[in-house]
Scaffold this active site. Structure first.
Site, PDB file in Angstrom:
ATOM      1  N   CYS A   1       0.873  -1.474  -0.006  1.00  0.00           N
ATOM      2  CA  CYS A   1       0.152  -0.100   0.252  1.00  0.00           C
ATOM      3  C   CYS A   1       0.822   1.275   0.069  1.00  0.00           C
ATOM      4  O   CYS A   1       1.626   1.566  -0.906  1.00  0.00           O
ATOM      5  CB  CYS A   1      -1.078   0.193   1.145  1.00  0.00           C
ATOM      6  SG  CYS A   1      -0.740  -0.028   2.759  1.00  0.00           S
ATOM      7  N   ARG A   2       0.753   1.977   0.951  1.00  0.00           N
ATOM      8  CA  ARG A   2       1.360   3.613   0.901  1.00  0.00           C
ATOM      9  C   ARG A   2       2.861   3.438   1.422  1.00  0.00           C
ATOM     10  O   ARG A   2       3.472   4.480   0.845  1.00  0.00           O
ATOM     11  CB  ARG A   2       0.665   4.602   1.734  1.00  0.00           C
ATOM     12  CG  ARG A   2      -0.725   4.662   1.418  1.00  0.00           C
ATOM     13  CD  ARG A   2      -1.657   5.495   2.046  1.00  0.00           C
ATOM     14  NE  ARG A   2      -2.871   5.795   1.575  1.00  0.00           N
ATOM     15  CZ  ARG A   2      -3.907   5.867   2.536  1.00  0.00           C
ATOM     16  NH1 ARG A   2      -3.734   5.821   3.616  1.00  0.00           N
ATOM     17  NH2 ARG A   2      -5.133   6.074   1.909  1.00  0.00           N
TER      18      ARG A   2
END
Lengths: 234, 234
Positions: free
Chosen positions: B181-182
DNA sequence: AGTTCATTCGATATAATTATTGAATGTGAA
DNA sequence: TTCACATTCAATAATTATATCGAATGAACT
């Protein structure tokens, strides 16, 4: 209540990370990091070097300890602080890079020491290492003697900035001189190079200082225990 | 007087460096950095993602701009902020490393998602790249669709965490799944892996997120302009 | 022109940081 | 024990950071 409020896992991580950055977010504490990067130091020694009250330095050091930047151990009456990790030096370096990219002020400070933009280019570690091996260069360490004693580049001679004038006659004029000190922005080596050039020497700065040299895994020489003040001394 | 007090060059440098660290020394601002690392964003979009008042986010962004962490440009009614530099991401990463070395809290958060310490080892970028080339792995991007649209790993499919349950039947059971993800501590991929394993999938996390993948110079795919909200949109 | 909307500004209140004192703690030595 | 000394603690004041609210700005659209 005194404790922290309830946070979800994501937020609590940001709080942890922010605590580290916050501990680095103060000029005096950054100066402490730079000095501790030279070697372990007592509170008293650091206070003297920074010219700050002891209680003030003690509090900054405790803040840094809470954030995991430094550790401390007692040695008799003295408490010696040291950087917790190489990662602390890496974080300091990363922050410097951001500031260099942004701040016109950083640029301006450097320009103050040199008239022309060219020939202020520093020597890289690798370049210096190979030129040292060929014996083409005189390396001077312009930090105070106590920091030199805790570790310095192999073959470097200690020429504290305050004594540069009196030691100038001892320096060979036929070889390039490379000066270094505490780190990439330590002004002492800037001053030394400016002074040497004024006197007709060919002189350059090492791109950074002893801590980075050590962190790169390159050889470091130490003064054998002797007349120099030991860690924890006054 | 209003201006700053007189400082010597050395001190003024520490002030510059400290300003950068101070700008990173706040949980909300670090969260903003992580979101901006996914791509440029308007104040409004950031405020929505963080769940904070717009004026608050605006002020944080201005503080970050003063420190050189972000830049902004106007696009119609919207003002888009973006990270000034890759060095900002590097500084964030360096700070995370210091925190990881020190903080038991960081460790604790991770342990919360996995029962056993083993097999929570993440996949490295290089390992994932080679396994992708051999077609051995399904890569899922668990970020919201708008972040996916701004850039994602080549061949990755977007499975926002909120939709993981409904999209589970579409996932092949015969291949390992890698979720990202981030960034390295973005909890969404932890949750996704925990959920997938509970359902019998073989799943691991990528060691970090899209911004680091991009910063490493590896290929990134983008959704062609279409129905997805563009930069500066609501 | 007037309206809408994203963003910023100003003012305010609360909280956190910082420097500065002097007292307290803990260690080693007489 | 008593002393000297390095460090920490506690209390204060001054500064700075933070969140919040309503008003102001500035661009796009009618």
């Amino acid at each position: 209540m005194v404790g922290m409020s309830i946070r979800n896992p994501k937020q609590s991580l940001y709080v942890q990370f922010a605590a580290v950055a916050k501990a680095l977010g103060n000029p005096q504490r950054l100066e402490l990091v730079e000095h501790l990067a030279q070697g372990p130091r007592s509170v008293d020694a650091l206070a003297t070097k920074l010219g700050l009250p002891i209680a003030n330095v003690s509090q900054h050091l405790q803040a840094m300890r809470r954030a995991g930047l430094v550790t401390s151990d007692r040695n008799g009456k003295f408490i010696n602080y040291r950087l917790a990790d190489d990662s602390v030096l890496a974080a300091f370096a990363a922050i410097r890079v951001v500031a260099e990219h942004h701040s016109a002020e950083v640029e301006r400070v450097v320009r103050g020491w040199f008239d022309r933009h060219d020939d202020m280019e520093p020597v890289t570690r690798d370049e210096l290492a190979s030129r040292m091996k060929e014996g083409l260069v005189t390396v001077i360490d312009v930090r105070p003697a106590d920091e030199f004693a805790l570790g310095h580049l192999p073959g470097a001679i200690n020429v504290p900035l305050s004594e540069l004038g009196s030691l100038l006659p001892d320096l060979r004029t036929d070889r390039e001189i490379v000066a270094y000190c505490r780190g990439p922005w330590c002004v002492m080596s800037f001053e030394a190079v400016a002074e040497l050039r004024k006197r007709g020497f060919s002189a350059r700065r090492l791109e950074d200082g002893l801590p980075e040299w050590r962190a790169a895994g390159m050889a470091v020489e130490q003064v054998l225990r002797g007349d120099t003040a030991a860690v924890g001394g006054p």
